[in-house]
Design an enzyme around this catalytic site. Structure first.
Site, mmCIF file in Angstrom:
data_model
loop_
_atom_site.group_PDB
_atom_site.id
_atom_site.type_symbol
_atom_site.label_atom_id
_atom_site.label_comp_id
_atom_site.label_asym_id
_atom_site.label_seq_id
_atom_site.Cartn_x
_atom_site.Cartn_y
_atom_site.Cartn_z
ATOM 1 N N PRO A 77 0.828 -1.214 0.000
ATOM 2 C CG PRO A 77 0.045 -0.983 2.202
ATOM 3 C CD PRO A 77 0.786 -1.922 1.297
ATOM 4 C CB SER A 106 -3.091 3.374 0.304
ATOM 5 O OG SER A 106 -2.984 4.376 1.296
ATOM 6 C CE1 TYR A 130 -1.026 4.582 7.955
ATOM 7 C CE2 TYR A 130 -2.061 5.459 5.976
ATOM 8 C CZ TYR A 130 -0.946 5.002 6.640
ATOM 9 O OH TYR A 130 0.263 4.972 5.997
ATOM 10 C CB THR A 156 -0.589 0.958 8.592
ATOM 11 O OG1 THR A 156 -0.700 0.477 7.250
ATOM 12 C CG2 THR A 156 0.776 1.598 8.776
ATOM 13 C CE LYS A 219 2.817 -1.505 4.718
ATOM 14 N NZ LYS A 219 3.228 -0.193 5.284
ATOM 15 C CG HIS A 243 5.370 3.617 6.786
ATOM 16 N ND1 HIS A 243 4.180 3.264 7.390
ATOM 17 C CD2 HIS A 243 5.034 4.529 5.836
ATOM 18 C CE1 HIS A 243 3.182 3.953 6.832
ATOM 19 N NE2 HIS A 243 3.685 4.714 5.877
ATOM 20 N N GLY A 297 6.784 -1.371 -2.884
ATOM 21 C CA GLY A 297 6.168 -0.059 -2.741
ATOM 22 C C GLY A 297 6.650 0.894 -3.814
#
Length: 331
Positions: A77, A106, A130, A156, A219, A243, A297
């Site tokens: 994501p 995402s 999130y 996340t 994650k 990240h 990513g």
């Protein structure tokens, strides 16, 4: 220009993307030491290749929580795909479906979940969440994703606050006026990351499980202690991730953290990894150390910047070919 390896796509994206977009995608936190270490750590790992093993036939397929994918590389994501290509996440979804792999969309997509689903019906997609201070917003997103046929929920865990990415601060980064975070429209003013909830704890896994039947993948895990907690709280997958080196600078490279996470969960939970994958041999190293699958990513964004859906397919195909070759040469 022949696109032979992933660094060719990186060079193209750096040359042709607007500086503010390139800087946003490339940024790491503080000195970028963790971002860079994600890549360097692979170079220190050596194979012990075996010979005369009959590698005339190879099967590179794998399964993510029971669903087969064509090879063990998915799309991690990342936000704001329209900064890389006008069709944004719709192109990402199409490329993932064409290559028969998993795309994790995402929360900060520039296309709606509905648009992403419609762009590639039947593709394997997970939704990255999130948790926001306004829990109703998060609840609604989870339920929308499940209704649209997303097959996993990726929480996340490493972003209670946004890391300090110096180039974004210098550039005063914000989305161009014609782009919005489509899935959050009306929920609150866009690009206010401070609306993320910094009070989230392990107990919120139970809250998420009460909202959805989807498997939960967490994650951002980097230690055996957190891996044990994840398993104990009933998650079905862990993505070992820092990240992309954009949060805490000075943490471990993900490939270095992988081993202790795999040892801690002892097969109770599927373990994946993102960060620093640039070659097919990197994929093989991660699998050899216990990952079930890896996710890319920045290279996915470079592929989009090159030629949208087609460019991203090219990136995935190169990784697929390199992975198959590495497997054969390693025996």
């Amino acid at each position: 220009m022949a696109m032979v390896c992933l660094s060719d796509f990186e060079a193209y994206a750096k040359k042709y993307l607007p500086k503010i977009a390139w800087d946003f995608f490339a940024a790491g936190a503080d000195d970028c030491s963790t971002r860079d270490e994600n890549i360097l750590a692979y170079k220190r790992i050596r194979f012990r290749p075996r010979m005369l093993r009959d590698v005339s036939v190879m099967d590179i397929r794998t399964k993510l929580l029971g669903t087969e994918i064509s090879f063990p590389v998915g799309i991690a994501p990342t936000g704001f795909h329209q900064l890389a290509w006008p069709d944004g996440e719709k192109s990402t979804a199409r490329a993932a479906k064409a290559m028969n792999t998993c795309y994790i969309a995402s929360t900060y997509s520039t296309c709606t979940l509905e648009e992403i689903s419609a762009a590639a019906p039947g593709g394997l997609r997970w939704f990255q969440l999130y948790i926001h201070r306004n829990r109703a917003v998060s609840q609604q997103l989870v339920q929308r994703a499940e209704a649209l046929g997303f097959q996993g929920l990726v929480l996340t865990a490493d972003l209670p606050y946004t890391g300090k990415r110096r180039d974004d601060v210098r550039n005063g980064f914000r989305l161009p006026p014609h782009m919005t975070l489509k899935n959050l429209e009306g929920a609150f003013e866009v690009c206010k990351m401070s609306l993320l909830d910094p009070s989230v704890t392990w107990n919120d896994i139970y809250w998420l499980r009460s909202l959805t039947h989807l498997p939960i993948i967490i994650k951002g895990i980097l230690t055996k202690e957190d891996a044990e907690l994840a398993a104990r709280h009933g998650v079905q997958g862990i993505i070992v991730s820092n990240h992309g080196g954009r949060q805490l600078d000075g943490g471990p490279a993900t490939i270095d953290a992988l081993v202790e996470v795999v040892e801690a969960v002892q097969g109770r939970v599927e373990v994946y990894l993102d960060g620093g994958i640039r070659k097919g041999s990197d994929v093989l190293k991660a699998l050899a150390l216990g990952a079930k699958c890896v996710f890319i990513g920045r290279p996915a964004l470079w592929g989009l910047a090159y030629k949208g859906e087609e460019g991203l397919q090219d990136v995935l195909r190169i990784l697929q070919d390199e992975f198959r070759l590495s497997m054969a040469l390693a025996g």
